[in-house]
Every structure is written in C-alpha cells, then in structure tokens.
Design a protein around this motif. Structure first.
Motif, PDB file in Angstrom:
ATOM      1  N   HIS A  30       8.866  -2.669 -10.130  1.00  0.00           N
ATOM      2  CA  HIS A  30       9.281  -1.264 -10.089  1.00  0.00           C
ATOM      3  C   HIS A  30      10.240  -0.913 -11.221  1.00  0.00           C
ATOM      4  O   HIS A  30      11.342  -0.408 -11.017  1.00  0.00           O
ATOM      5  CB  HIS A  30       9.762  -0.787  -8.712  1.00  0.00           C
ATOM      6  CG  HIS A  30      10.494  -1.782  -7.864  1.00  0.00           C
ATOM      7  ND1 HIS A  30      11.782  -2.136  -8.063  1.00  0.00           N
ATOM      8  CD2 HIS A  30      10.092  -2.490  -6.790  1.00  0.00           C
ATOM      9  CE1 HIS A  30      12.153  -3.015  -7.159  1.00  0.00           C
ATOM     10  NE2 HIS A  30      11.141  -3.245  -6.372  1.00  0.00           N
ATOM     11  N   ASP A  31       9.766  -1.213 -12.417  1.00  0.00           N
ATOM     12  CA  ASP A  31      10.436  -0.864 -13.674  1.00  0.00           C
ATOM     13  C   ASP A  31      11.831  -1.465 -13.833  1.00  0.00           C
ATOM     14  O   ASP A  31      12.703  -0.889 -14.482  1.00  0.00           O
ATOM     15  CB  ASP A  31      10.489   0.662 -13.861  1.00  0.00           C
ATOM     16  CG  ASP A  31       9.111   1.258 -14.040  1.00  0.00           C
ATOM     17  OD1 ASP A  31       8.268   0.617 -14.706  1.00  0.00           O
ATOM     18  OD2 ASP A  31       8.861   2.356 -13.517  1.00  0.00           O
ATOM     19  N   VAL A 101       6.212  -5.310  -2.881  1.00  0.00           N
ATOM     20  CA  VAL A 101       5.310  -4.922  -3.961  1.00  0.00           C
ATOM     21  C   VAL A 101       4.479  -6.134  -4.328  1.00  0.00           C
ATOM     22  O   VAL A 101       4.995  -7.246  -4.467  1.00  0.00           O
ATOM     23  CB  VAL A 101       6.102  -4.442  -5.209  1.00  0.00           C
ATOM     24  CG1 VAL A 101       5.169  -4.199  -6.380  1.00  0.00           C
ATOM     25  CG2 VAL A 101       6.913  -3.203  -4.881  1.00  0.00           C
ATOM     26  N   ARG A 122       1.379   2.998  -1.213  1.00  0.00           N
ATOM     27  CA  ARG A 122       1.482   3.628  -2.523  1.00  0.00           C
ATOM     28  C   ARG A 122       0.908   2.714  -3.601  1.00  0.00           C
ATOM     29  O   ARG A 122       0.997   1.497  -3.517  1.00  0.00           O
ATOM     30  CB  ARG A 122       2.958   3.925  -2.828  1.00  0.00           C
ATOM     31  CG  ARG A 122       3.174   4.825  -4.017  1.00  0.00           C
ATOM     32  CD  ARG A 122       4.618   5.333  -4.152  1.00  0.00           C
ATOM     33  NE  ARG A 122       5.577   4.262  -4.358  1.00  0.00           N
ATOM     34  CZ  ARG A 122       6.490   3.869  -3.453  1.00  0.00           C
ATOM     35  NH1 ARG A 122       6.548   4.427  -2.269  1.00  0.00           N
ATOM     36  NH2 ARG A 122       7.336   2.905  -3.730  1.00  0.00           N
ATOM     37  N   GLU A 124       1.342   2.289  -7.672  1.00  0.00           N
ATOM     38  CA  GLU A 124       2.089   2.676  -8.878  1.00  0.00           C
ATOM     39  C   GLU A 124       1.211   2.329 -10.078  1.00  0.00           C
ATOM     40  O   GLU A 124       1.206   1.196 -10.563  1.00  0.00           O
ATOM     41  CB  GLU A 124       3.432   1.949  -8.944  1.00  0.00           C
ATOM     42  CG  GLU A 124       4.376   2.271  -7.801  1.00  0.00           C
ATOM     43  CD  GLU A 124       4.891   3.692  -7.837  1.00  0.00           C
ATOM     44  OE1 GLU A 124       4.871   4.333  -8.919  1.00  0.00           O
ATOM     45  OE2 GLU A 124       5.329   4.180  -6.782  1.00  0.00           O
ATOM     46  N   ARG A 125       0.470   3.333 -10.537  1.00  0.00           N
ATOM     47  CA  ARG A 125      -0.490   3.111 -11.623  1.00  0.00           C
ATOM     48  C   ARG A 125       0.204   2.641 -12.898  1.00  0.00           C
ATOM     49  O   ARG A 125       1.229   3.179 -13.305  1.00  0.00           O
ATOM     50  CB  ARG A 125      -1.280   4.387 -11.902  1.00  0.00           C
ATOM     51  CG  ARG A 125      -2.226   4.753 -10.747  1.00  0.00           C
ATOM     52  CD  ARG A 125      -3.111   5.929 -11.084  1.00  0.00           C
ATOM     53  NE  ARG A 125      -3.861   5.766 -12.309  1.00  0.00           N
ATOM     54  CZ  ARG A 125      -5.005   5.069 -12.419  1.00  0.00           C
ATOM     55  NH1 ARG A 125      -5.511   4.468 -11.382  1.00  0.00           N
ATOM     56  NH2 ARG A 125      -5.624   4.985 -13.579  1.00  0.00           N
ATOM     57  N   ALA A 127       2.062   0.264 -13.572  1.00  0.00           N
ATOM     58  CA  ALA A 127       3.422  -0.277 -13.489  1.00  0.00           C
ATOM     59  C   ALA A 127       3.508  -1.678 -14.086  1.00  0.00           C
ATOM     60  O   ALA A 127       4.514  -2.029 -14.707  1.00  0.00           O
ATOM     61  CB  ALA A 127       3.906  -0.284 -12.044  1.00  0.00           C
ATOM     62  N   HIS A 149      -1.587  -2.583 -11.877  1.00  0.00           N
ATOM     63  CA  HIS A 149      -0.913  -1.684 -10.946  1.00  0.00           C
ATOM     64  C   HIS A 149      -0.088  -2.446  -9.913  1.00  0.00           C
ATOM     65  O   HIS A 149      -0.439  -3.542  -9.507  1.00  0.00           O
ATOM     66  CB  HIS A 149      -1.945  -0.821 -10.201  1.00  0.00           C
ATOM     67  CG  HIS A 149      -2.988  -0.233 -11.085  1.00  0.00           C
ATOM     68  ND1 HIS A 149      -2.688   0.639 -12.114  1.00  0.00           N
ATOM     69  CD2 HIS A 149      -4.330  -0.410 -11.120  1.00  0.00           C
ATOM     70  CE1 HIS A 149      -3.808   0.990 -12.735  1.00  0.00           C
ATOM     71  NE2 HIS A 149      -4.821   0.364 -12.152  1.00  0.00           N
ATOM     72  N   GLU A 150       1.011  -1.818  -9.484  1.00  0.00           N
ATOM     73  CA  GLU A 150       1.787  -2.320  -8.370  1.00  0.00           C
ATOM     74  C   GLU A 150       1.327  -1.622  -7.095  1.00  0.00           C
ATOM     75  O   GLU A 150       1.110  -0.406  -7.101  1.00  0.00           O
ATOM     76  CB  GLU A 150       3.281  -2.064  -8.572  1.00  0.00           C
ATOM     77  CG  GLU A 150       3.901  -2.860  -9.671  1.00  0.00           C
ATOM     78  CD  GLU A 150       5.373  -2.579  -9.871  1.00  0.00           C
ATOM     79  OE1 GLU A 150       5.997  -3.321 -10.647  1.00  0.00           O
ATOM     80  OE2 GLU A 150       5.921  -1.640  -9.258  1.00  0.00           O
ATOM     81  N   VAL A 152       2.401  -0.994  -3.137  1.00  0.00           N
ATOM     82  CA  VAL A 152       3.536  -1.040  -2.212  1.00  0.00           C
ATOM     83  C   VAL A 152       2.983  -1.094  -0.797  1.00  0.00           C
ATOM     84  O   VAL A 152       2.181  -0.241  -0.394  1.00  0.00           O
ATOM     85  CB  VAL A 152       4.451   0.195  -2.395  1.00  0.00           C
ATOM     86  CG1 VAL A 152       5.625   0.126  -1.421  1.00  0.00           C
ATOM     87  CG2 VAL A 152       4.948   0.278  -3.840  1.00  0.00           C
TER      88      VAL A 152
END
Length: 157
Positions: A30-31, A101, A122, A124-125, A127, A149-150, A152
């Motif tokens: 997550h960044d 994640v 979710r 997270e495209r 990521a 992608h991540e 969640v």
C-alpha cells in the motif's frame, strides 16, 4: 500444535522465515515500505520446534492488519492454527476487523483466506507496479501470471 506470542528469542526464526518467503523482512505494500516483522507476532510450534509465524500490526483503531503468515512446514496446519489464534486474540481485544493485502497472482493465499471467511473487498490496480519503486526485487510474474495488483481481504469479527 501450539501457538503463542512471539518473544525476543524468536526473532531469528521470524526474520529467517520472512526472508526465506519474501526475500527480506521488508515489504512494499500500500505504497509504503514496512518491516513484515510487524508490531506483534505469534509463533506456532509442533513437537518443540517452530513451524510457522504470523505477524501483524495494530493500526490504532478496531482493526489489525496481517502483515505475513508463513508456515515453514506446509500442510501440517500451522497456518490455520496461527490464523485461528489471531482471530481469537483479536476478538478478546475487541478488534472488529482483520485485514490483509496479497497480490493478484497469489492464488494459494486467496484460496486459504477465503476458505477461512475472509472477503475480497478491494483491488488496488497497479499497486505492485508502483511498489517496485520501493522494492525492486519484487518479481514481475509468477507461474506466468503478471504481478501487478494488490488485493485487500478482510474478516469482520
């Protein structure tokens, strides 16, 4: 199989298990770059030997994020035991959500967690594409599936 809170003497096992599984204890997720050893950990033991570890962090709310789950001897129930222990501990602490994640190619993790009540909430495209800027050793693919992608997943308690 027994599960207990990790203690200082478990640190070499935890670090080795994480490094063997993820290439290091550092994870880009997550960044952000964070230490998968987490704020807290539990260790599974069988016949007086460590066979798995779960690490997590308490994010200051009623949720805990699972950072890693590693079974060093797959197929003997260590992952399930660790997850069950964490779920019981979370309920005892009045936590309302466990979440984690994983990545889009990790079909084994998706199967494992969904079988234990976790829902995909979710995507997270791209990521993971961004995460490679933080940790360049993240592979581009696994078993022919691009890792981009991540995902969640969460379990409401």
């Amino acid at each position: 199989m027994t599960v207990r809170n990790a203690v200082a003497e478990d640190a070499p096992f935890v670090n080795e298990a994480l490094a063997d599984t993820f290439g290091s204890t550092m994870m880009a997720v997550h960044d952000e770059l964070l230490d998968a050893a987490g704020d807290a950990a539990a260790v599974a033991e069988r016949d007086s030997r460590r066979v798995g570890v779960i690490t997590y962090r308490r994010d200051g709310t009623q949720t805990w994020e699972i950072l890693s789950l590693v079974a060093t001897e797959p197929g003997i129930g260590a992952g399930s035991a660790l997850l069950g222990w964490l779920r019981a501990e979370a309920i005892r602490q009045r936590v309302t959500v466990l979440w984690l994640v994983t990545t889009n190619e990790n079909l084994a993790a998706l199967r494992f967690y969904q079988r234990r009540g976790f829902d995909l909430v979710r995507v997270e495209r791209d990521a993971v594409t961004r995460a490679r800027q933080l940790k360049s050793s993240i592979p581009l693919e696994d078993d022919g599936i691009p890792i981009r992608h991540e995902l969640v997943l969460e379990l409401r308690l």
